[in-house]
Design an enzyme around this catalytic site. Structure first.
Site, PDB file in Angstrom:
ATOM      1  N   ASN A 221      -1.589  -4.876  -7.405  1.00  0.00           N
ATOM      2  CA  ASN A 221      -0.224  -5.307  -7.331  1.00  0.00           C
ATOM      3  C   ASN A 221       0.489  -5.831  -6.278  1.00  0.00           C
ATOM      4  OD1 ASN A 221      -0.552  -2.471  -6.892  1.00  0.00           O
ATOM      5  ND2 ASN A 221       1.347  -2.087  -7.720  1.00  0.00           N
TER       6      ASN A 221
ATOM      7  N   GLU B 190      -3.643   7.681  -4.355  1.00  0.00           N
ATOM      8  CA  GLU B 190      -2.085   7.196  -4.569  1.00  0.00           C
ATOM      9  C   GLU B 190      -1.995   6.715  -6.082  1.00  0.00           C
ATOM     10  OE1 GLU B 190       0.108   7.870  -2.555  1.00  0.00           O
ATOM     11  OE2 GLU B 190      -0.801   8.589  -0.752  1.00  0.00           O
TER      12      GLU B 190
ATOM     13  N   CYS C 231       4.155   0.701  -8.033  1.00  0.00           N
ATOM     14  CA  CYS C 231       4.230   2.216  -8.492  1.00  0.00           C
ATOM     15  C   CYS C 231       5.572   2.572  -8.099  1.00  0.00           C
ATOM     16  CB  CYS C 231       3.015   2.632  -7.512  1.00  0.00           C
ATOM     17  SG  CYS C 231       3.299   2.445  -5.612  1.00  0.00           S
TER      18      CYS C 231
ATOM     19  N   GLU D 127       0.113   8.387   2.639  1.00  0.00           N
ATOM     20  CA  GLU D 127       0.051   7.127   3.379  1.00  0.00           C
ATOM     21  C   GLU D 127       1.090   6.874   4.167  1.00  0.00           C
ATOM     22  OE1 GLU D 127      -1.765   4.168   0.918  1.00  0.00           O
ATOM     23  OE2 GLU D 127      -3.610   4.788   1.183  1.00  0.00           O
TER      24      GLU D 127
HETATM   25  P1  NAD Z   1      -6.853   0.554 -11.440  1.00  0.00           P
HETATM   26  O1  NAD Z   1      -6.826   2.209 -11.320  1.00  0.00           O
HETATM   27  O2  NAD Z   1      -7.339  -0.053 -12.843  1.00  0.00           O
HETATM   28  O3  NAD Z   1      -7.760  -0.204 -10.340  1.00  0.00           O
HETATM   29  C1  NAD Z   1      -7.468   0.114  -9.210  1.00  0.00           C
HETATM   30  C2  NAD Z   1      -8.738  -0.240  -8.367  1.00  0.00           C
HETATM   31  O4  NAD Z   1      -9.711   0.628  -8.777  1.00  0.00           O
HETATM   32  C3  NAD Z   1      -9.302  -1.534  -8.476  1.00  0.00           C
HETATM   33  O5  NAD Z   1      -9.741  -2.106  -7.305  1.00  0.00           O
HETATM   34  C4  NAD Z   1     -10.328  -1.310  -9.376  1.00  0.00           C
HETATM   35  O6  NAD Z   1     -11.402  -2.150  -9.493  1.00  0.00           O
HETATM   36  C5  NAD Z   1     -10.906  -0.013  -9.129  1.00  0.00           C
HETATM   37  N1  NAD Z   1     -11.362   0.801 -10.208  1.00  0.00           N
HETATM   38  C6  NAD Z   1     -11.363   0.652 -11.327  1.00  0.00           C
HETATM   39  N2  NAD Z   1     -12.258   1.606 -12.266  1.00  0.00           N
HETATM   40  C7  NAD Z   1     -12.821   2.266 -11.220  1.00  0.00           C
HETATM   41  C8  NAD Z   1     -13.794   3.463 -11.158  1.00  0.00           C
HETATM   42  N3  NAD Z   1     -14.222   3.959 -12.278  1.00  0.00           N
HETATM   43  N4  NAD Z   1     -14.428   3.619 -10.121  1.00  0.00           N
HETATM   44  C9  NAD Z   1     -13.922   3.158  -8.819  1.00  0.00           C
HETATM   45  N5  NAD Z   1     -13.081   2.029  -8.733  1.00  0.00           N
HETATM   46  C10 NAD Z   1     -12.470   1.400  -9.924  1.00  0.00           C
HETATM   47  O7  NAD Z   1      -5.268   0.432 -11.246  1.00  0.00           O
HETATM   48  P2  NAD Z   1      -4.765  -1.274 -11.411  1.00  0.00           P
HETATM   49  O8  NAD Z   1      -4.481  -1.628 -12.809  1.00  0.00           O
HETATM   50  O9  NAD Z   1      -5.556  -1.972 -10.640  1.00  0.00           O
HETATM   51  O10 NAD Z   1      -3.198  -1.014 -10.561  1.00  0.00           O
HETATM   52  C11 NAD Z   1      -2.285  -0.464 -11.001  1.00  0.00           C
HETATM   53  C12 NAD Z   1      -2.204   1.145 -10.969  1.00  0.00           C
HETATM   54  O11 NAD Z   1      -1.947   1.347  -9.546  1.00  0.00           O
HETATM   55  C13 NAD Z   1      -0.589   1.634 -11.628  1.00  0.00           C
HETATM   56  O12 NAD Z   1      -0.883   2.805 -12.048  1.00  0.00           O
HETATM   57  C14 NAD Z   1       0.067   1.736 -10.239  1.00  0.00           C
HETATM   58  O13 NAD Z   1       1.252   2.707 -10.241  1.00  0.00           O
HETATM   59  C15 NAD Z   1      -0.740   2.271  -9.176  1.00  0.00           C
HETATM   60  N6  NAD Z   1      -0.325   1.995  -7.958  1.00  0.00           N
HETATM   61  C16 NAD Z   1       0.178   3.297  -7.169  1.00  0.00           C
HETATM   62  C17 NAD Z   1       0.536   3.124  -5.941  1.00  0.00           C
HETATM   63  C18 NAD Z   1       0.546   4.462  -4.901  1.00  0.00           C
HETATM   64  O14 NAD Z   1       0.701   4.047  -3.758  1.00  0.00           O
HETATM   65  N7  NAD Z   1       1.015   5.438  -5.570  1.00  0.00           N
HETATM   66  C19 NAD Z   1       0.706   1.900  -5.292  1.00  0.00           C
HETATM   67  C20 NAD Z   1       0.457   0.798  -6.150  1.00  0.00           C
HETATM   68  C21 NAD Z   1      -0.321   0.955  -7.659  1.00  0.00           C
END
Ligand code: NAD
Length: 479
Positions: A148, A246, A280, A458
């Site tokens: 995102n 996060e 997020c 962070e």
């Molecule tokens: P996601 O968890 O599907 O993926 C995030 C990252 O993790 C990607 O690079 C993905 O390839 C990797 N990943 C997926 N499965 C994995 C595994 N089993 N082991 C290791 N890595 C793996 O999330 P998304 O759909 O890419 O992002 C959206 C989510 O991120 C939302 O829930 C959002 O709220 C959250 N987010 C949180 C913050 C924060 O700072 N709190 C900021 C931005 C987004």
């Protein structure tokens, strides 16, 4: 074709097959990256390990200078990077330019903190003995980033990790690897030594897990969904790695009777619909006091109806505000099913924008009211341009509903009443509360969640703590 960046160069011929990178506005392939696995992760981690001694031997001030220089180089490539970001992520060019600026700002912020890394001194521990507290870098950092905000969420890890003397192997999301890969090349050309920052590509469950499992990765910095965050902790726990996760959020917003309603409307509008709602930190549930409910809703609908959906690469015509597509069909379908469930349980659509195009992953901005508080738009994170608004009678009710969530990332209250401000700051279960302000993560302030929104912080000098180990040294016998 884009390639992983390992040891200061783009390496061809890696991985098993290639993963297409698709423009979410058109559904067309813009590039592809290799599907990396364990061997590629191992090579990147080894390269990071080899770069560590030289990087750590530099004075912190010099590391800060280099970080400042590479940040300037990234800024110089801002237009190119913003175009790349829009083509893989979907956000309008204007938002992509803001994101690249934020990436640079975060690196500069940490470059400026380089000289502030300090240890400690404890006198008179024993007769003729004193103590020193050294601050040592953790080692190789695995940084896993979502799609995102692919670059700012990378900078949050890269800035403190590098200035503290660590080396990084990053894994961008499957759909948004291109800008990160390009940034790695620019940073190296601008003076970041080979191996200090590496990028591997591929599917999360394979390459991401290989990175978390790798025994030489001592620190894992993850941003993403709560579900994957849980998996990261399960994998990292048995090896006692340093972890920050996060995760998702469902930020409540409380609009009180004495609020500047116009300002609250503006804040909620940007807070919910920026980046097509894929954030997020975002205004995800709004609780408006009875007294100002109608005024708030009228103002909100007026603003939201100004969005025009379209390809982020095209310029918006005033006074329309361009909103890009969602990054994945999966997320668009999820928001759609969350809306459907709420409506089937009595929620009313107050406003929904239009989208008649046949290409791309678009979801029109939507405002609803009257959703039951146990419906999916409340229980789950809504990661798209869908906003449920609720009517409340008093602050107790607003605070109770605000805390009725498994998430605890951001929150805000719009009021001038100092007692209510204090109550919100003390009682809302969240990592952050904004008062009469947009949900915006400043580099200067620690940022992170409580409950299912994660562990660790962070931003700010606080983030440096997560990239440093303390080592105590007792010095005696010098008499
Ligand atoms: P996601 O968890 O599907 O993926 C995030 C990252 O993790 C990607 O690079 C993905 O390839 C990797 N990943 C997926 N499965 C994995 C595994 N089993 N082991 C290791 N890595 C793996 O999330 P998304 O759909 O890419 O992002 C959206 C989510 O991120 C939302 O829930 C959002 O709220 C959250 N987010 C949180 C913050 C924060 O700072 N709190 C900021 C931005 C987004």
């Amino acid at each position: 074709m884009a390639e992983p960046f390992v040891g200061g160069e783009y390496v061809k011929g890696l991985g098993l097959g290639r993963l297409p990178v698709v423009d979410p506005a058109t559904g067309e392939e813009v590039d592809s990256v290799p599907v990396c696995g364990e061997p590629e992760v191992d090579a990147a981690v080894r390269s990071a390990g080899e770069a560590l001694p030289g990087w750590q031997a530099l004075p912190a001030a010099r590391r800060g200078e280099i970080l400042g220089e590479v940040a300037r180089a990234v800024m110089g490539a801002r237009d190119e990077l913003a175009g790349l970001l829009t083509s893989e992520q979907g956000k309008p060019l204007r938002e992509a330019r803001i994101e690249i600026r934020r990436f640079v700002h975060t690196l500069e912020h940490y470059a400026g903190l380089a000289k502030n890394i300090r240890g400690g001194y404890v006198p008179d521990l024993d007769e003729g003995a004193y103590g020193l507290i050294l601050r040592r870098p953790v080692g190789v950092v695995g940084a896993i980033v979502p799609w995102n905000f692919p670059t700012t969420l990378l900078a949050n890890k890269l800035g403190p990790a590098l200035v503290a003397g660590n080396a990084v192997v990053a894994k961008p999301a499957e759909t948004t690897p291109l800008t990160t890969l390009r940034i790695a090349g620019i940073m190296h050309e601008a003076g970041l030594p080979a191996g200090v920052f590496n990028v591997v590509t591929g599917e999360g469950p394979e390459v991401g897990e290989a990175l978390v499992r790798h025994p030489d990765v001592r620190r894992v910095a993850f941003t993403g969904s709560t579900e994957v965050g849980r998996r990261i902790m399960e994998l990292a726990g048995p090896q006692f790695k340093r972890v920050s996760v996060e995760l998702g959020g469902s930020d409540p917003v409380i609009v009180c009777p004495d609020a500047d309603v116009d300002a609250a409307v503006k804040g909620v509008n940007i807070g919910r619909f920026f980046n097509a709602g894929q954030a997020c930190l975002a205004a995800k549930r709004v609780y408006v006091f009875d007294e100002v409910y109608d005024e708030f809703m009228e103002g909100l609908v007026k603003r939201v109806s100004r969005y025009e959906l379209g390809d982020g690469l095209q310029k918006a015509e005033k006074p329309k505000i361009r909103m890009g597509p969602m990054n994945r069909t999966r997320y668009r379908d999820q928001v759609d099913s969350q809306l459907e469930e709420a409506v089937s349980r009595g929620a009313r659509i107050v406003y929904q924008g239009e989208w008649s195009g046949s290409k791309g992953y678009f979801f029109p901005p939507t405002v609803i009211e009257g959703a039951p508080h146990d419906s999916r738009v409340v229980r789950e994170e809504t990661f798209g341009p869908l906003l449920p608004v609720f009517r409340v009678g008093d602050l107790d009710e607003a605070l109770r509903l605000a805390n009725d969530s498994r998430y605890g990332l951001g929150s805000s209250i719009w009021t001038r009443n100092i007692r209510w401000i204090h109550r919100a700051a003390q009682e809302i279960e969240a990592g952050m509360t904004w008062v009469n302000q947009l949900h915006y993560g400043y580099d200067e302030l620690p940022f992170g969640g409580v409950k299912d929104s994660g562990v660790g912080r962070e931003h700010g000098p606080e983030a440096l703590e997560y990239y440093l180990e303390s080592k105590s040294v007792v010095i005696g016998g010098l008499d």
